[in-house]
Design a protein around this motif. Structure first.
Motif, PDB file in Angstrom:
ATOM      1  N   ILE A   1      12.607  -4.708  -4.428  1.00 22.29           N
ATOM      2  CA  ILE A   1      12.318  -4.719  -2.990  1.00 22.29           C
ATOM      3  C   ILE A   1      12.992  -3.522  -2.319  1.00 22.29           C
ATOM      4  CG2 ILE A   1      12.706  -5.966  -0.824  1.00 22.29           C
ATOM      5  CD1 ILE A   1      12.404  -8.585  -2.567  1.00 22.29           C
ATOM      6  N   GLN A   2      14.255  -3.283  -2.668  1.00 24.03           N
ATOM      7  CA  GLN A   2      14.973  -2.136  -2.099  1.00 24.03           C
ATOM      8  C   GLN A   2      14.251  -0.836  -2.391  1.00 24.03           C
ATOM      9  OE1 GLN A   2      17.135  -2.209   0.234  1.00 24.03           O
ATOM     10  NE2 GLN A   2      17.027  -4.424   0.002  1.00 24.03           N
TER      11      GLN A   2
ATOM     12  N   LYS B   1       8.929   3.258   0.441  1.00 25.44           N
ATOM     13  CA  LYS B   1       7.691   3.956   0.090  1.00 25.44           C
ATOM     14  C   LYS B   1       6.668   3.939   1.222  1.00 25.44           C
ATOM     15  CE  LYS B   1       9.248   4.506  -4.068  1.00 25.44           C
ATOM     16  NZ  LYS B   1       9.947   5.705  -4.413  1.00 25.44           N
ATOM     17  N   GLU B   2       5.933   5.033   1.346  1.00 27.52           N
ATOM     18  CA  GLU B   2       4.926   5.095   2.417  1.00 27.52           C
ATOM     19  C   GLU B   2       3.590   4.493   1.997  1.00 27.52           C
ATOM     20  OE1 GLU B   2       4.511   9.031   3.962  1.00 27.52           O
ATOM     21  OE2 GLU B   2       6.647   9.158   4.464  1.00 27.52           O
ATOM     22  N   ILE B   3       3.385   4.397   0.681  1.00 28.41           N
ATOM     23  CA  ILE B   3       2.133   3.842   0.200  1.00 28.41           C
ATOM     24  C   ILE B   3       2.425   2.769  -0.827  1.00 28.41           C
ATOM     25  CG2 ILE B   3       0.052   4.336  -1.146  1.00 28.41           C
ATOM     26  CD1 ILE B   3       0.025   7.052   0.296  1.00 28.41           C
ATOM     27  N   LEU B   4       1.852   1.601  -0.628  1.00 29.41           N
ATOM     28  CA  LEU B   4       2.123   0.474  -1.511  1.00 29.41           C
ATOM     29  C   LEU B   4       0.812  -0.207  -1.866  1.00 29.41           C
ATOM     30  CD1 LEU B   4       4.466  -1.107  -2.767  1.00 29.41           C
ATOM     31  CD2 LEU B   4       4.419  -2.609  -0.764  1.00 29.41           C
ATOM     32  N   SER B   5       0.529  -0.238  -3.153  1.00 27.02           N
ATOM     33  CA  SER B   5      -0.669  -0.945  -3.606  1.00 27.02           C
ATOM     34  C   SER B   5      -0.271  -2.390  -3.891  1.00 27.02           C
ATOM     35  CB  SER B   5      -1.201  -0.266  -4.861  1.00 27.02           C
ATOM     36  OG  SER B   5      -2.207  -1.048  -5.431  1.00 27.02           O
ATOM     37  N   ILE B   6      -1.029  -3.337  -3.332  1.00 31.71           N
ATOM     38  CA  ILE B   6      -0.660  -4.750  -3.507  1.00 31.71           C
ATOM     39  C   ILE B   6      -1.820  -5.535  -4.111  1.00 31.71           C
ATOM     40  CG2 ILE B   6       0.966  -4.729  -1.563  1.00 31.71           C
ATOM     41  CD1 ILE B   6      -1.192  -6.242   0.077  1.00 31.71           C
ATOM     42  N   ASP B   7      -1.466  -6.589  -4.853  1.00 31.44           N
ATOM     43  CA  ASP B   7      -2.485  -7.480  -5.398  1.00 31.44           C
ATOM     44  C   ASP B   7      -1.860  -8.854  -5.584  1.00 31.44           C
ATOM     45  OD1 ASP B   7      -5.080  -8.040  -6.376  1.00 31.44           O
ATOM     46  OD2 ASP B   7      -4.296  -8.028  -8.413  1.00 31.44           O
ATOM     47  N   THR B   8      -2.686  -9.896  -5.473  1.00 39.51           N
ATOM     48  CA  THR B   8      -2.159 -11.245  -5.700  1.00 39.51           C
ATOM     49  C   THR B   8      -2.930 -11.895  -6.841  1.00 39.51           C
ATOM     50  OG1 THR B   8      -3.705 -12.084  -4.024  1.00 39.51           O
ATOM     51  CG2 THR B   8      -1.459 -11.654  -3.300  1.00 39.51           C
ATOM     52  N   GLU B   9      -2.217 -12.667  -7.667  1.00 38.50           N
ATOM     53  CA  GLU B   9      -2.881 -13.520  -8.659  1.00 38.50           C
ATOM     54  C   GLU B   9      -2.820 -14.941  -8.108  1.00 38.50           C
ATOM     55  OE1 GLU B   9      -4.560 -12.216 -10.879  1.00 38.50           O
ATOM     56  OE2 GLU B   9      -3.686 -10.220 -10.732  1.00 38.50           O
ATOM     57  N   THR B  10      -3.962 -15.634  -8.165  1.00 41.74           N
ATOM     58  CA  THR B  10      -4.037 -16.951  -7.534  1.00 41.74           C
ATOM     59  C   THR B  10      -4.811 -17.936  -8.406  1.00 41.74           C
ATOM     60  OG1 THR B  10      -6.132 -16.481  -6.465  1.00 41.74           O
ATOM     61  CG2 THR B  10      -4.153 -15.848  -5.259  1.00 41.74           C
ATOM     62  N   THR B  11      -4.959 -19.152  -7.878  1.00 45.31           N
ATOM     63  CA  THR B  11      -5.638 -20.205  -8.640  1.00 45.31           C
ATOM     64  C   THR B  11      -7.117 -20.330  -8.284  1.00 45.31           C
ATOM     65  OG1 THR B  11      -5.011 -21.754  -6.904  1.00 45.31           O
ATOM     66  CG2 THR B  11      -3.545 -21.610  -8.807  1.00 45.31           C
TER      67      THR B  11
ATOM     68  N   ASN C   1       5.541   0.728   8.427  1.00 42.28           N
ATOM     69  CA  ASN C   1       5.506   2.150   8.081  1.00 42.28           C
ATOM     70  C   ASN C   1       4.840   2.453   6.747  1.00 42.28           C
ATOM     71  OD1 ASN C   1       6.921   2.753  10.461  1.00 42.28           O
ATOM     72  ND2 ASN C   1       8.834   2.133   9.459  1.00 42.28           N
ATOM     73  N   SER C   2       4.407   1.411   6.025  1.00 43.55           N
ATOM     74  CA  SER C   2       3.751   1.733   4.754  1.00 43.55           C
ATOM     75  C   SER C   2       2.282   1.330   4.801  1.00 43.55           C
ATOM     76  CB  SER C   2       4.458   1.040   3.589  1.00 43.55           C
ATOM     77  OG  SER C   2       4.191  -0.341   3.618  1.00 43.55           O
ATOM     78  N   THR C   3       1.430   2.165   4.226  1.00 41.10           N
ATOM     79  CA  THR C   3       0.009   1.847   4.096  1.00 41.10           C
ATOM     80  C   THR C   3      -0.153   0.887   2.931  1.00 41.10           C
ATOM     81  OG1 THR C   3      -0.655   3.995   4.939  1.00 41.10           O
ATOM     82  CG2 THR C   3      -2.268   2.820   3.592  1.00 41.10           C
ATOM     83  N   LYS C   4      -0.833  -0.233   3.176  1.00 44.38           N
ATOM     84  CA  LYS C   4      -1.074  -1.194   2.092  1.00 44.38           C
ATOM     85  C   LYS C   4      -2.450  -0.901   1.491  1.00 44.38           C
ATOM     86  CE  LYS C   4       2.631  -3.265   3.612  1.00 44.38           C
ATOM     87  NZ  LYS C   4       2.839  -2.480   4.839  1.00 44.38           N
TER      88      LYS C   4
END
Length: 613
Positions: free
Chosen positions: A34-35, A40-50, A98-101
């Motif tokens: 997390i720290q 970072k200014e750019i963060l790629s995110i994804d979730t795994e779900t049911t 401040n970060s683009t997701k």
């Protein structure tokens, strides 16, 4: 699997890459990551779900990537309390303005995280929508994009949970050790795709469309989906009984007219009754397998040949409404929220319109009384009223704007009813002397011509002979000569470029425009005329939606946007906010784009969708 091997040899796979994918499964590792990611200014995110349904999905894990070939996967335990603890640790990351997701279909992740009390903040970049803007006709799923843009073959989900079917596992059934590479790859590939697609958007000149129109809409749609819409199940129960009784009556009438009983739901039996027994026409169309064609189109064209046909059409219509809406809607109510949460699909249509699914609310037939019964079942929240606003003749106004036809622009500017004005000009009479029948014909011409309808098609639609239809079309182009020029020019542009564009440069590719097959070519030519018009209307309402949503947010209104059906927006509005909401909605709809003619929006209030619209 011979072909597959050849294909795979050109595509790289995860095993061959030098990647750093980490499973983050202790509190210490989580803190560290997390720290690192907070800066970072750019963060790629994804979730795994049911589940693929965001309103029902439970989190199984979250993945992140900030650098190509590097990604992290954080498993989330099944117990809600434990899960919330972990998700909360990551809240500062998601809520970092401040970060683009970056995400692939990021609306899904926004909704899933919202159900855990987290708001995804900051700029958004959705790779699926970037590709939709670049190539509206193609597929936009990540596996396909990775292959096309990165020459990379992803781990397919079936490799983990098995093929679709009732024995398919879900992500929760697998230990994190088996999931983390797949999940990390998702976030990593999405980041790589962003880097490629970002450049493409620039090259194609569609940055404005993507950043200013499509991306702001993502939050609006996520908000609409999570708001959901209330359904009056009592009203639907009554409608169901009412429809079922009518079906039985119609069934009896059909049997009497046909002189025997048969299965009305079977196209084969319907065909045999109509064409073998009643011999309605001599040469009936057959399919390759020798069955008679009894499609809606065919039956509509034979409607006046025998009264049983109208009854069969009515029967089919009612049965479809019952199956698709009346009996299906109550089953779609989410037990947790007590509402229906339609999915609004932003990357499906070739024209730029939204589509909706589960349930599809955009094809409830509104013309007939039966369809209206269904709209009656959509109701606002307690203490609220249903508010509906829709654009008045937006496509004709866009036609006037794009063609710059002086007569059409004048008709709109003088505030006349456009159909009456058209009739007056075609029939060369004073607008006061236009009869309802003349207006009806002019209206059919107005809308028909936008869609590039033929003389034959127009004659059929108006129930007049071809001679009169031809005179009408000739009169129409005499009245609006620049509309004719616009149509010819659109086809010309499509032939030269292979595509046409909306006012915001949304492209529609028309590879068939130079086809040797006249039918195929004709279809492409009609699209060349209509796509810029329908697509511009879609663009404009998207702009309006985003601005209305922003104003609702900035005034902290309780009113909610709940449905969009093409040119129409629907809201649930507390009594106290009625005047203000109406003002905002109409202002933003009418100001969404400046044209040679004004945009006009009409609106209504009521205790349900039908009353308001």
């Amino acid at each position: 699997n011979g072909t597959g091997d050849a294909k795979n040899s050109i595509l790289t796979r995860l095993e061959t890459l030098d990647v750093d994918y980490q499973l983050i499964d202790t509190e210490e590792k989580r803190k560290k990551i997390i720290q690192k990611l907070l800066t970072k200014e750019i963060l790629s995110i994804d979730t795994e779900t049911t589940s693929a349904e965001p309103m029902e999905a439970e989190l199984v894990g979250m993945s992140f990537s900030d650098t190509e070939n590097q990604a992290y996967y954080v498993p989330v335990p099944p117990e809600r309390e434990e899960a919330l603890k972990i998700v909360n640790e990551f809240r500062p990351l998601y809520e970092n303005v401040n970060s683009t997701k970056v995400g692939q279909n990021i609306k899904y992740d926004i909704l899933v995280l919202q159900n855990y009390g987290v708001e995804v903040k900051g700029e958004l970049f959705d790779t699926m929508l970037a590709h939709y803007v670049l190539q509206p006709e193609l597929r936009h799923n990540m596996d396909y994009l990775a292959e096309i843009y990165l020459h990379y073959q992803t781990i397919h989900i079936d490799e983990l949970i098995g093929p679709k079917g009732k024995n398919q596992k879900n992500m929760r059934d697998l230990p994190p050790e088996e999931v983390y590479k797949y999940a990390c790859e998702d976030a990593d590939i999405t980041l790589k795709l962003k880097n490629v697609l970002e450049e493409e958007l620039k090259k194609q000149g569609v940055e404005h469309l993507f950043y200013e129109i499509e991306m702001p809409l993502v939050r609006v749609l996520a908000n609409m989906e999570s708001n959901g819409v209330r359904i009056d199940t009592e009203a639907l129960k009554q409608t169901s009984e009412h429809f079922t009784a009518r079906l039985q009556e119609i069934e009896k009438e059909i049997y009497e007219l046909a002189g025997e009983t048969f299965n009305i739901a079977s196209p084969k039996q319907v065909g045999e009754i109509l064409f073998d027994k009643l011999k309605i026409i001599d040469k009936a169309k057959k399919t390759k397998t020798g069955q008679y064609v009894t499609s809606e189109e065919v039956l509509e064209s034979l409607r006046n040949k025998h009264e049983v046909i109208g009854k069969i059409l009515e029967y089919r219509g009612l049965k479809k409404l019952l199956g698709t809406y009346v009996d299906a809607l109550p089953l779609l109510i989410n037990p947790r929220t007590g509402r229906i949460h339609t999915s609004f699909n932003q990357a499906v249509t070739a024209t730029g319109r939204l589509s909706s699914s589960n349930p599809n609310l955009q094809n409830i037939p509104i013309r007939d009384e039966d369809g209206k019964e269904i709209r009656k079942a959509f109701i606002p929240d307690d203490g609220c009223e249903f508010f509906s606003a829709d654009y008045s003749q937006i496509e004709l106004r866009i036609m006037a704007h794009l063609s710059e036809d002086k007569n059409m622009i004048d008709a709109f500017l003088s505030g006349y009813d456009i159909h009456a004005a058209t009739a007056a000009k075609i029939y060369k009479i004073d607008i006061k002397d236009v009869t309802p029948d003349m207006r009806r014909k002019a209206k059919t011409a107005n809308f028909g011509i936008i869609y590039g309808i033929s003389i034959f098609g127009l004659a059929e639609r108006m129930n007049v002979d071809r001679k009169e239809a031809k005179e009408l079309i000739d009169g129409y182009f005499e009245t609006y000569p620049q509309v004719r020029e616009y149509m010819d020019k659109s086809i010309q542009v499509a032939r030269e470029q292979g595509y046409v564009e909306t006012i915001f440069h949304r492209k529609r590719f028309l590879p068939d425009i130079n086809s040797r097959n006249a039918t195929v070519r004709g279809y492409a030519e009609r699209n060349a005329i209509n796509a810029p018009i329908q697509g511009s209307a879609a663009d404009i309402i998207k702009v309006a939606m985003a601005r209305i949503y922003e104003r609702f947010q900035s005034y902290k209104l309780k009113a909610k946007m709940i449905l969009q059906v093409h040119d129409e927006l629907n809201f649930s509005v507390p009594e106290a906010e009625k005047e203000f909401v109406q003002q905002i909605v109409i202002e933003e709809m009418e100001r969404a784009y400046r044209m040679h003619v004004p945009l006009r929006a009409d609106c209504g209030w009521g205790k349900n969708w039908l009353k308001a619209h």
